[in-house]
Motif scaffolding. Structure first.
Motif, PDB file in Angstrom:
ATOM      1  N   ARG A  82       1.209  -1.422  -0.678  1.00 41.32           N
ATOM      2  CA  ARG A  82       0.140   0.161  -0.003  1.00 41.32           C
ATOM      3  C   ARG A  82       0.730   1.527  -0.216  1.00 41.32           C
ATOM      4  N   ASP A 200      -8.328  -9.550  10.501  1.00 41.70           N
ATOM      5  CA  ASP A 200      -8.337  -8.165  10.726  1.00 41.70           C
ATOM      6  C   ASP A 200      -8.328  -7.317  11.585  1.00 41.70           C
ATOM      7  N   MET A 201      -6.961  -7.088  11.687  1.00 39.64           N
ATOM      8  CA  MET A 201      -5.906  -6.092  12.680  1.00 39.64           C
ATOM      9  C   MET A 201      -6.447  -4.783  12.108  1.00 39.64           C
ATOM     10  N   GLU A 202      -7.041  -4.505  10.967  1.00 40.28           N
ATOM     11  CA  GLU A 202      -7.542  -2.716  10.606  1.00 40.28           C
ATOM     12  C   GLU A 202      -8.961  -2.743  11.414  1.00 40.28           C
ATOM     13  N   HIS A 203      -9.189  -3.600  11.175  1.00 42.38           N
ATOM     14  CA  HIS A 203     -10.755  -3.427  12.648  1.00 42.38           C
ATOM     15  C   HIS A 203     -11.050  -4.207  13.822  1.00 42.38           C
ATOM     16  N   THR A 221       2.636  -5.032   5.928  1.00 41.63           N
ATOM     17  CA  THR A 221       1.073  -5.176   6.676  1.00 41.63           C
ATOM     18  C   THR A 221       0.624  -4.979   8.016  1.00 41.63           C
ATOM     19  N   GLN A 222       0.823  -5.600   8.307  1.00 40.35           N
ATOM     20  CA  GLN A 222       0.256  -5.721  10.169  1.00 40.35           C
ATOM     21  C   GLN A 222       1.096  -4.208  10.239  1.00 40.35           C
ATOM     22  N   GLN A 224       1.286  -1.743   9.317  1.00 40.52           N
ATOM     23  CA  GLN A 224       0.988  -1.244   8.873  1.00 40.52           C
ATOM     24  C   GLN A 224      -0.705  -0.070   9.747  1.00 40.52           C
ATOM     25  N   ASP A 225      -1.361  -2.434   9.757  1.00 36.31           N
ATOM     26  CA  ASP A 225      -2.680  -2.359  10.185  1.00 36.31           C
ATOM     27  C   ASP A 225      -3.245  -1.959  11.741  1.00 36.31           C
ATOM     28  N   ARG A 228      -3.088   2.029  12.237  1.00 41.50           N
ATOM     29  CA  ARG A 228      -3.854   2.567  12.107  1.00 41.50           C
ATOM     30  C   ARG A 228      -4.488   2.159  12.987  1.00 41.50           C
ATOM     31  N   ALA A 229      -4.988   0.832  13.197  1.00 40.18           N
ATOM     32  CA  ALA A 229      -6.016   0.544  14.493  1.00 40.18           C
ATOM     33  C   ALA A 229      -5.799   1.203  15.773  1.00 40.18           C
TER      34      ALA A 229
END
Ligand SMILES: Nc1nc2c(c(=O)[nH]1)N[C@H]1C(S)=C(S)[C@@H](COP(=O)(O)OP(=O)(O)OC[C@H]3O[C@@H](n4cnc5c(=O)[nH]c(N)nc54)[C@H](O)[C@@H]3O)O[C@H]1N2
Ligand SMILES: Nc1nc2c(c(=O)[nH]1)N[C@H]1C(S)=C(S)[C@@H](COP(=O)(O)OP(=O)(O)OC[C@H]3O[C@@H](n4cnc5c(=O)[nH]c(N)nc54)[C@H](O)[C@@H]3O)O[C@H]1N2
Ligand code: SF4
Ligand SMILES: [Mo]
Length: 742
Positions: A82, A200-203, A221-222, A224-225, A228-229
């Motif tokens: 991303r 779904d670490m993002e949510h 990616t993790q 980043q997630d 964000r979380a």
């Protein structure tokens, strides 16, 4: 390669960022818009490809100017990057331009391990390897050859060895890494996690890290997630004997006694069940064995767990309630390197059971149900059928292991230890002397071999023991197979050559094909090159080759990944349900539900040796990378501050920066390494980053920097369920380094 002043300053700024990371900053270091490692200039050409600095495979945009790679950026179109890379990915040019790279094929001229070689032509090297492979097949059968492989380019060699006729193909990323996790989740939910993990670490509203040290473990990616979380207000609970980078962001840090996680997890189950904080409908509908579980944990109270874990009962109760209050968007992170104490599949089962009680499998903020785009295989001649079983687990000692055990193949090389002996090794992209436990045993096995060849990019410890060394081109100089990812957003990505191969290095596909031709296996390599091969697959799948070349990635249509989005949950277990109580484990004579057994205590004056990752390094593969080394040139041993004041035999307090030597329970001594005296670790253990302390002569930069955990891991506990090697079971005492040891 020389690092110029401008690059140095920019990278130096990264080191400052690293220190600030655990402080007030809310931006995750290294993943910011302006990557601190960005050493170069805009290119006149930009080639999309994917990274190989670790195994996560982020999409890269490689900038090229005047035939040189000037900068590596994250590909915005790629679901794993991303637009961002981790510091290791941005520092990939440090590998490409590493002056120590293997440059030409070599044949050993002195005794094994002496690291004395003669440079030869490719024809001479390939003839030698193929000649030995034919002789081994003739004399012992093809299965006497084992392939050890790690990394994406290894697929060409797996194909070669399957065609040659051996079933013995293994990577240390299973029995030394995520094997127990795969088996533990598969036993519980009927499915493992794979890589990249679809979580779904993002949510998530509450992330629970049990040993997993994201932030030091830099899976892009993790991280980043997670970032964000946290920015969104998600809660973080960290269970770790060490105050990790992530612990610095957490609501709760539980400094658990090493090896006692099962006790904590059982106590959380006790709290969640007795206080009816579990997802009652989900448990009713989808699980089996709940009554047995309730009875099993009835007496596993927080008071019971306290003396085992060192965590106060109130803390256990409070965190159990806290985690449950966010269900089902409460995610027990599955971890990755789970080979710790030998009871690892059971610990993972305990984590999976807590996840099931919280109803987070298949739910938003929990575990997602990934999918894969369909891409036909290249139409090869079928492999011949070879009836012999694999040599890694004689008599199917570990029937639940779903991949071959690298450690088992090493064992089978010592005559008489398996159903038949392994006589030759082909080693692709894995430094087995740092990645398998007990390097003394690995060397003993190597000495028994009739032949060993290594395909690598650097002159590491393992290549120093090889008979023939084949220099591969780095990931920036070659095209490999396509990455067809099983992920929450399915995609297909391509690795394209960014620049021409340097020196006399060759891409893996070419090496494998040339060996195949010499072994009479040309039918298995019916393509001109890997580009033709990859494009044939893309066309057969009905995808647009031009789009893939231009953007580096083809993304699939978004598909539902949770129950909330309409997926009907199903479980590929024997019962078709989530198995809290495992009949397969019971039938095989294992505990059907996790049971806590205390690990051995450190002997007096000794400390448990723990290890992990540096955010800017990948194992030992990047410690010779001059760019990355600017941010982290050597490892340190973390020692608890109170302990350091009064260490036996030291004759005075130990201070940060002093050189020490670690001596393990078998008398093995480490290289001298700096002490880091800190409150951020318990007093019963010490900690170091894996991948330093290289001894290979050819690593002119990394050699002798820091100490190697691998040398000290002379003991390991084998997981009776799947054969993983628990490696957190070694103890060390601390000596001050004297003039003779430095
Ligand atoms: N003591 C100890 N042992 C461990 C671990 C630990 O933390 N401590 N971690 C475990 C874990 S989690 C894992 S996954 C394994 C990892 O184990 P390995 O995969 O063995 O990891 P590395 O030591 O990085 O070795 C990678 C090798 O690949 C080479 N290489 C890099 N890029 C390329 C390429 O493009 N082509 C080729 N041909 N070679 C390349 C590098 O030069 C290096 O020699 O180790 C496990 N073993
Ligand atoms: N930067 C970077 N990132 C990487 C890698 C890399 O080389 N470099 N390698 C990648 C790979 S292949 C893997 S497998 C992962 C590994 O990374 P993870 O799976 O996140 O971590 P582990 O190596 O299992 O565990 C290390 C952590 O566990 C803690 N720990 C040790 N013993 C215990 C215990 O008994 N209980 C608890 N609760 N905690 C304990 C240690 O203090 C440390 O913080 O990282 C991946 N990401
Ligand atoms: S996580 Fe970092 S090193 Fe690993 S593939 Fe992604 S950018 Fe490369
Ligand atoms: Mo790993």
């Amino acid at each position: 390669m020389k690092v110029n002043r401008r690059q140095f300053i920019k990278i130096g700024a990264g080191a400052v960022g690293a220190t600030a990371f655990s402080g007030l900053t809310t931006r995750w270091w290294g993943l910011d818009k302006d990557p601190v490692h960005d050493p170069g200039t805009e290119g006149t050409k930009v080639v999309p490809t994917f990274c190989e600095l670790c195994f996560w495979k982020c999409g890269v945009l490689a900038h090229v100017k005047d035939g040189r790679v000037t900068k590596l950026k994250g590909n915005p179109a790629h679901p794993l990057s991303r637009g961002k890379l981790c510091p290791r990915g941005t520092g990939g040019t440090g590998l490409l331009y590493d002056p120590d790279r293997l440059k030409r094929p070599m044949i050993r001229v002195e005794k094994r391990g002496e690291q004395v070689f003669e440079e030869v032509s490719w024809d001479a090297a390939l003839d030698e390897v193929a000649g030995k492979m034919l002789a081994i097949r003739e004399k012992h059968g093809p299965e006497a050859l084992a392939l050890f492989t790690h990394g994406f380019g290894g697929s060409w060699f797996s194909h070669l060895i399957k065609a040659y006729g051996s079933p013995n193909i293994a990577a240390p990323s299973y029995a030394q890494c995520r094997g127990p996790r795969e088996v533990g989740y598969w036993l519980t939910f009927g499915q493992g996690l794979g890589s990249p993990e679809a979580i779904d670490m993002e949510h998530t509203r509450c992330l629970v890290l049990i040993g997993s040290h994201l932030g030091e473990n830099m899976h892009n990616t993790q991280v980043q997630d997670m970032s964000r979380a946290i920015a969104r207000g998600a809660e973080l609970v960290v269970v770790d004997p060490r105050f990790s980078t992530a612990a610095g962001k957490a609501r709760y840090w539980l400094p658990i006694k090493p090896g006692s996680d099962i006790a904590l997890l059982l106590a959380w189950m006790n709290v969640i069940i007795t206080e009816k904080r579990y997802d009652i409908d989900y448990v009713e509908k989808y699980t089996t064995g709940f009554d047995e579980l309730r009875a099993h944990v009835a007496d596993k109270t927080p008071e019971w767990a306290y003396p085992h874990t060192g965590i106060e009962p109130e803390r256990i109760r409070e965190t159990g309630r806290f985690i449950a209050s966010f269900k089902p968007a409460s995610l027990i992170h599955p971890g990755r390197r789970t080979t710790w104490y030998g009871d690892d599949t059971q610990r993972i089962r305990a984590m999976a059971i807590v996840a099931a009680l919280l109803g987070s499998w298949g739910r938003r903020g929990g575990y997602l149900l990934p999918s894969k785009m369909s891409l036909p295989r290249f139409p090869y001649t079928a492999y011949a059928y070879h009836p012999r079983e694999k040599a890694d687990r004689p008599g199917s000692l570990y029937p639940l292991a779903d991949e071959t055990l690298a450690s088992g193949l090493c064992d089978a090389t010592i005559p008489g230890k398996s159903v038949y002996d392994i006589k030759a090794w082909l080693v692709y992209g894995t430094n087995l002397l740092q990645s398998l436990p007990d390097p003394r045993q690995t060397k003993e096995a190597i000495q028994k071999l009739e032949f060993i060849a290594a395909i690598d990019v650097l002159p590491v410890e393992l290549t120093g023991w090889a008979d023939v060394v084949l220099p591969e081109s780095t990931y920036l100089e070659r095209c490999d197979d396509l990455h067809v990812a099983r992920y929450k957003e399915p995609f297909i990505a391509v690795r394209q050559p960014v620049v021409e191969p340097m020196y006399d290095s060759k891409p893996g596909w070419w090496i494998a094909r040339e060996l195949g031709r010499r072994l009479g296996l040309e039918d298995y390599f019916p393509w001109k090159d890997s580009v033709e091969y990859a494009l044939a697959r893309v066309k057969a799948g009905g995808y647009d080759c031009e789009e893939l070349k231009r953007t580096g990635v083809i993304r699939g249509k978004p598909v539902p990944v949770t129950e909330e989005e309409g997926v009907a949950l199903s479980f590929a277990t024997g019962s078709g349900k989530i198995e809290l109580y495992s009949k397969p484990l019971e039938m095989l004579g294992h505990d059907p539900m996790p049971v806590y057994r205390a690990p051995d205590e450190p002997p007096p004056g000794m400390f448990r040796l723990l290890f992990g990752r540096s955010p800017v390094h990948s194992f030992g593969r990047s410690t010779n990378n001059r760019f990355l080394a600017l941010a982290d040139p050597e490892n340190e041993v973390w020692v608890n501050a109170s302990v350091a004041r009064d260490l036996p035999g030291l004759g005075g307090p130990l201070k940060s920066g002093e050189l020490v030597v670690l001596v393990n329970q078998d008398g093995v001594r480490s290289q001298p390494v700096k002490a880091k005296v800190t409150q951020r670790i318990r007093g019963d253990c010490v900690y170091m980053v894996h991948g330093f302390g290289h001894t290979a002569k050819g690593l002119t930069f990394a050699r002798g920097r820091g100490a190697s955990d691998s040398e000290l891991i002379t003991r390991y506990k084998v997981d009776p369920i799947m054969g993983g090697t628990g490696m957190n079971v070694n103890f060390v005492r601390i000596e001050r380094a004297t003039a003779s040891t430095t």
